[in-house]
Design an enzyme around this catalytic site. Structure first.
Site, mmCIF file in Angstrom:
data_model
loop_
_atom_site.group_PDB
_atom_site.id
_atom_site.type_symbol
_atom_site.label_atom_id
_atom_site.label_comp_id
_atom_site.label_asym_id
_atom_site.label_seq_id
_atom_site.Cartn_x
_atom_site.Cartn_y
_atom_site.Cartn_z
ATOM 1 C CE LYS A 155 -3.865 -2.296 0.393
ATOM 2 N NZ LYS A 155 -4.987 -2.180 -0.572
ATOM 3 C CG ASP B 142 -3.933 -0.679 -3.668
ATOM 4 O OD1 ASP B 142 -4.459 0.374 -4.048
ATOM 5 O OD2 ASP B 142 -4.585 -1.646 -3.217
ATOM 6 C CD GLU C 290 -4.863 -2.801 -6.490
ATOM 7 O OE1 GLU C 290 -3.889 -3.565 -6.664
ATOM 8 O OE2 GLU C 290 -5.812 -3.067 -5.721
ATOM 9 C CD GLU D 271 -9.906 -2.203 -3.926
ATOM 10 O OE1 GLU D 271 -8.752 -2.562 -4.210
ATOM 11 O OE2 GLU D 271 -10.298 -2.051 -2.762
ATOM 12 C CG ASP E 78 -14.925 -6.579 -5.747
ATOM 13 O OD1 ASP E 78 -14.030 -6.283 -4.954
ATOM 14 O OD2 ASP E 78 -16.031 -7.027 -5.386
ATOM 15 C CG HIS F 245 -10.331 -6.240 -4.778
ATOM 16 N ND1 HIS F 245 -11.553 -6.177 -4.125
ATOM 17 C CD2 HIS F 245 -9.409 -5.820 -3.887
ATOM 18 C CE1 HIS F 245 -11.367 -5.725 -2.897
ATOM 19 N NE2 HIS F 245 -10.082 -5.500 -2.720
#
Lengths: 433, 433
Positions: free
Chosen positions: B218, B246, B272, B299, B322, B349
């Site tokens: 992240k 992400d 992402e 997602e 998703d 995701h």
């Protein structure tokens, strides 16, 4: 310091499906409804807001508004009124609720209802209608209302300031003009799909007699019917009256282009919601193919990010802001400034429950402080359900009159709340059975 | 004929915010939750589905699922299972509920939960896991699952048929391959923002030891932290392991480009969710600026219309389907076919509650019957909460194993339903106090 002590939510529904008012190609039998919210203060004025829905699911919408209560109840009312950007940021920024959007659908409409209720409260406390309350703010204060996240590639705070400063010196003359002459309206009343040709003709004739120079017809059910109805309406109203058509998202790109080419000889002014409100690229393709017929959308556009793209792509000629779809006044101020930046006129979506009451404040503010232009601007007018509001919208000679009462005009009458409460109000327990 | 007699909805929440599992730049303290639905039949198998949320608002999500009950309860179970397109069309087509989206947010996720539950029921009745149940359908049957509204400018039924027919003759060998070897996974477990550098290093080292050749971090909180963490991870895993990053929608376009250029020396594989999931044009600008770093999103992409535009615009290099955001299996089949048409790999995701369990069925079906390729395809793996499922996802040597149990693997264990029910389960009344 007076507090916001309660956030009350009521499920109010009007049985409009018993008539065919409001019927279109995608919404055959709406029961116009409001998830209605009151911010209670005890001492100061209350704040009133609503999310407009068309029946089933109004309880889900009400539940979403209730989920926001912890962000609102216990706040100091004057501080909330003095910093509406902070309230908006707090609601939009709930990291857990955000998952359910983000910034779209039920949760975002709930935020819009609560933010608008806080604007109602703030404007009442200031003794001003919301449009004048907004127009009394400095350009810097107005820019401070906006969340620029995801906007900076199209509109910076400096650009927004520039737009507002350009209009500032002449605000007073436009306030005076609006107070005296109001703002142009068009009417959708003749055009619902469920109406007979006779009713359409009579209502179109009546619209012109009442001073409207623009009407709107619903299309997208059956091509032959649409050609006949548009031709009929054109004959009734003559060449000097604009006729918009509205497909309510019925078509794919290619069908939209083909269908509208059949209607083109009867000079439709704009095609509204030709396809999915999410489809920026399709609107662009349709606009390119159909010019000079204008392309309009907005009542289902979920947030400023999609409006931004529609403008960036040159996909719309008319931006139909909605008072209750996005996150309330703050986001709508951003949308007005985006439209001004791109030179696209804003013609709000109205009708429903309370939308006429609310959007007039936004268009009037747009004229006073943002676009400073009435060119190609017009607010939708649908003449129903106004009697339920304490400060109903009124149209005279085809123009909205400027509201004077303090607040955002979203307050429903007490007897309406009692009669139309779902499922236990008498309209639903007695008359509907 | 057995009927669907009940639609039960439960509000299930896991107190994940007590640890920092799942923390990212936009979601600092999620309580991973499920609005869980069971379609009960009395005689035949039940169907299980869920909408994944991250805590507050799970009750609103549950209310939206309940609002769909009139469309489901009383239906004949075998007929529902035999025509899942009809169920999907019926739910999406509720003209009043549609106003609350359309096809986005809380109501659309509710439709996804119910449609997926019906797929679970149908696959159980057929004695097959959903991926094999789908892969046993003819190309014509698969195309019949799809609502092509708003898709025809990018994918026609004939084009979809062509894609499916090309893969059909060799389906059996890919089913055998998947059964034997599974499907590639990558792991997000090392990369949550709340973790210390030591924990990140240890988990990254462990991921490589366990056979993963891709991990994800992240980013988006603090640039210096991100550079340090990515450099550290790169040192730990070496050059042969891909590291995706992400940002969870944290940036505007310009910031995304600037930030990622600082990370580029440490070779991120994809970025992402660099910005709003609604912003097709911004993703295009970011992808153009950052190539060869790939751009991924999905997602939070609300429906097939936005995925279509991301593909049409060349705005994404990786499509992150998703299982629970869109309208269920039917819409996801459309999305898989769109991705195949545009030659973009689908990397679902997962994580959350049950997403690993569900998406593996979709990727396996994609490989067997749609894309017929594993090139650049990989499914996210987050190793938590699997113990609550009756048919948990498993990863061995960095690969998902192919599920065998009939159904869609969405069923939660009975003791989980009792313990984690919100707000009255013991996890919330005793341990949380």
């Amino acid at each position: 310091m007076p507090l916001i002590t309660d956030l009350d939510v009521l499920d109010i529904r009007f049985p409009t499906s018993r008539e065919l008012d409001g019927s279109d190609a995608m919404n055959p039998d709406p029961d116009y409804s409001a998830a209605y919210v009151v911010l209670r203060t005890g001492e100061g004025p209350n704040g009133h807001g609503l999310a407009f829905t068309i029946g089933r699911g109004n309880d889900v919408q009400a539940a979403a508004i209730r989920a926001l209560a912890p962000h609102v109840v216990g706040r100091e009312a004057p501080r909330t009124a003095a910093d509406l950007a902070a309230l908006s940021a707090d609601l939009v920024g709930d990291s857990q609720l955000r998952w359910l959007g983000p910034e779209k659908g039920v949760v975002h409409m709930a935020i819009g209802a609560v933010v608008n209720a806080a604007w109602d409260l703030a404007a009442r406390a200031a003794g001003l209608p919301v449009w004048r309350f907004l127009a009394a703010m400095s350009p810097e204060e107005i820019v401070g209302l906006i969340d620029f996240r995801y906007l900076s590639d199209a509109l910076t705070p400096d650009e927004a300031l520039g737009i507002l400063r350009a209009a500032e010196p002449t605000r007073a003359q436009r306030v005076a003009e609006l107070t005296e002459r109001g703002f142009p309206a068009y009417t959708t009343s003749p055009g619902w799909l469920g109406y007979s040709d006779e009713k359409l003709s009579a209502l179109a004739r009546q619209a012109v007699a009442e001073g409207f120079d623009m009407i709107k017809l619903k299309v997208g059910g059956d091509l032959d019917d649409d050609v006949r109805r548009l031709k009929l309406a054109r004959e009734v109203v003559g060449d000097g009256v604009r006729i918009a058509v509205d497909a309510n998202q019925r078509w794919d790109t290619e069908v939209a282009i083909r269908w509208m080419r059949e209607l083109a000889p009867h000079r439709p002014y704009w095609i509204e919601e030709p396809t999915s409100p999410d489809d920026v690229l399709a609107h662009r393709a349709i606009a390119d193919a159909l010019a000079p017929i204008k392309v309009a959308t907005g009542e289902h556009v979920q947030n400023r990010v999609v409006f931004k793209q529609l403008l960036q792509a040159g996909a719309i000629d008319v931006l139909q802001l909605d008072a209750c779809r996005v996150g309330g006044v703050n986001e709508n101020v951003a949308i007005l400034l985006l439209a001004a930046k791109f030179g696209v006129p804003v013609c709000p979506h109205a009708g429903g429950v309370g939308l006429c009451e609310l959007v007039r404040h936004l268009s009037l503010f747009d004229y006073v402080a943002v676009s400073a232009s009435m060119q190609d601007r017009v607010i939708e007018w649908v003449d129903h359900l106004h009697e339920h509001f304490t400060d109903p919208a009124t149209v005279v000679d085809g123009r909205y009159t400027a509201p004077n009462a303090p607040g955002f005009s979203a307050q429903l009458r007490e007897d309406t709340l009692n009669r139309y409460r779902y499922p236990d109000g008498p309209v639903w327990t007695e008359e509907g059975a």
